[in-house]
Design an enzyme around this catalytic site. Structure first.
Site, PDB file in Angstrom:
ATOM      1  N   ASP A  94       0.868  -1.210  -0.078  1.00  0.00           N
ATOM      2  CA  ASP A  94      -0.078   0.026  -0.054  1.00  0.00           C
ATOM      3  C   ASP A  94       0.989   1.282   0.045  1.00  0.00           C
ATOM      4  O   ASP A  94       2.090   1.109   0.408  1.00  0.00           O
ATOM      5  CB  ASP A  94      -0.859  -0.060   1.156  1.00  0.00           C
ATOM      6  CG  ASP A  94      -2.207  -0.760   0.989  1.00  0.00           C
ATOM      7  OD1 ASP A  94      -2.529  -0.948  -0.212  1.00  0.00           O
ATOM      8  OD2 ASP A  94      -2.876  -1.100   1.900  1.00  0.00           O
ATOM      9  N   LYS A 142      -3.634   2.741  -2.484  1.00  0.00           N
ATOM     10  CA  LYS A 142      -5.142   3.161  -2.226  1.00  0.00           C
ATOM     11  C   LYS A 142      -4.877   4.275  -1.323  1.00  0.00           C
ATOM     12  O   LYS A 142      -4.523   4.281  -0.276  1.00  0.00           O
ATOM     13  CB  LYS A 142      -5.697   2.155  -1.918  1.00  0.00           C
ATOM     14  CG  LYS A 142      -5.913   0.763  -2.820  1.00  0.00           C
ATOM     15  CD  LYS A 142      -6.689  -0.183  -2.197  1.00  0.00           C
ATOM     16  CE  LYS A 142      -8.094   0.168  -2.744  1.00  0.00           C
ATOM     17  NZ  LYS A 142      -8.502   0.312  -3.961  1.00  0.00           N
ATOM     18  N   MET A 164      -9.340   9.261   8.133  1.00  0.00           N
ATOM     19  CA  MET A 164      -9.892  10.067   6.831  1.00  0.00           C
ATOM     20  C   MET A 164     -10.637  11.125   6.963  1.00  0.00           C
ATOM     21  O   MET A 164     -11.745  11.074   5.999  1.00  0.00           O
ATOM     22  CB  MET A 164     -10.123   8.838   5.883  1.00  0.00           C
ATOM     23  CG  MET A 164      -9.123   7.673   5.692  1.00  0.00           C
ATOM     24  SD  MET A 164      -9.408   6.253   4.862  1.00  0.00           S
ATOM     25  CE  MET A 164     -10.404   5.236   6.213  1.00  0.00           C
TER      26      MET A 164
END
Length: 284
Positions: free
Chosen positions: A63, A85, A202
């Site tokens: 990642d 991602k 996030m």
């Protein structure tokens, strides 16, 4: 982006005398798959089990948020494939990653899916385990330290405290497309009555709306901290209150990847920041 596997991979072994006696030319061996949590970035926060898995992998699917220092721990002959991602950026489709994992395992590779933080905390690890299980592939999972823990620990602040927080909620501020996302108003009321710490992943891009919704059930003076790049040398953080969340992020130029922590467990950190501010203003 592609992965080409040939008969020289560990999937194939030379025919033994017993194989030749039965007419077999080669035997297909199934590989294995391990989901590994690389932690928040600091290589010293890896578990020993994670390190062993990384070093034994023949294929690593990595990642974006995994640090180069951790990837460098792989064996020299391992194939490293970056399948980034990250919110707001072009990402490798999840379905493609899962197909790649299945193909490599079926060709005998030891596939390590290397994820930032913990695979089972906003890492889509559950989805990958489900899809591989449907293909008949067992997946081992190695936990990693999640950024929501590491970021606050680096500031000397716990997530729970008998005097301030009886529990903690990890929640995403980035809803799945088509999903309404968290019910922030209900969460705020519950956090207030149950004395919970909120750790929001996030959430920087939607911090304004999150702030507005949380203010429906939490006091405006509730302390907050935003931590960017937790555990890394370039880690930065800023302290404020729920009433100043969006301004705290903007004034300090904070961006992703960051965690937002909300709760009374931050009272000591907020008090220290407040006492330091007059001294900084005087020095300026």
């Amino acid at each position: 982006m592609s992965l080409t596997l040939t008969s020289s991979t560990p999937a194939m072994r030379a025919a033994t005398p017993a194989d030749r006696a039965t007419g077999a030319q080669s035997v297909l061996l199934q590989g294995r798959c391990t989901l590994v949590g690389a932690g928040p970035g600091d290589p010293e926060l890896l578990t020993l089990k994670a390190l062993r898995a990384i070093q034994s992998a023949t294929v690593l699917l990595v990642d974006d948020l995994v640090s180069d220092d951790i990837v460098a721990m792989a064996a020299p002959g391992a194939r490293v494939i970056h399948v980034g991602k990250r919110g707001g950026c072009k990402s490798t489709p999840q379905s493609f990653i899962e197909r790649l994992m299945i193909m490599a395992v079926r060709e005998g590779e030891h596939v390590v899916r290397l994820k930032g933080g913990d695979p089972f905390i906003f890492g889509r690890g559950g989805e990958e385990v489900e899809h591989l299980a449907q293909a008949g592939i067992h997946v081992d999972v190695v936990n990693g330290i999640t950024a929501g823990l590491a970021g606050l620990t680096s500031l000397g602040v716990p997530l729970t405290h008998r005097a301030h927080a009886q529990g903690v909620v990890f929640i995403t501020g980035h809803a799945k497309p088509g999903s309404p996302g968290p019910d922030w108003r209900t969460l705020a009321a519950t956090a207030h009555s149950a004395r919970l710490t909120l750790v929001i992943y996030m959430g920087v891009s939607s911090a304004g709306s999150i702030q507005d919704e949380l203010l429906s059930g939490l006091p405006a003076a509730t302390p907050i901290v935003v931590v960017q790049n937790a555990s890394l040398p370039l880690q930065r953080h800023a302290v404020g209150t729920l009433a100043t969340l969006r301004r705290t992020i903007a004034d300090n130029g904070l961006g992703s990847p960051s965690i937002i922590v909300v709760g009374d467990v931050l009272q000591g950190l907020a008090a220290a920041a407040s006492s330091a501010q007059p001294a900084l203003e005087k020095a300026a």
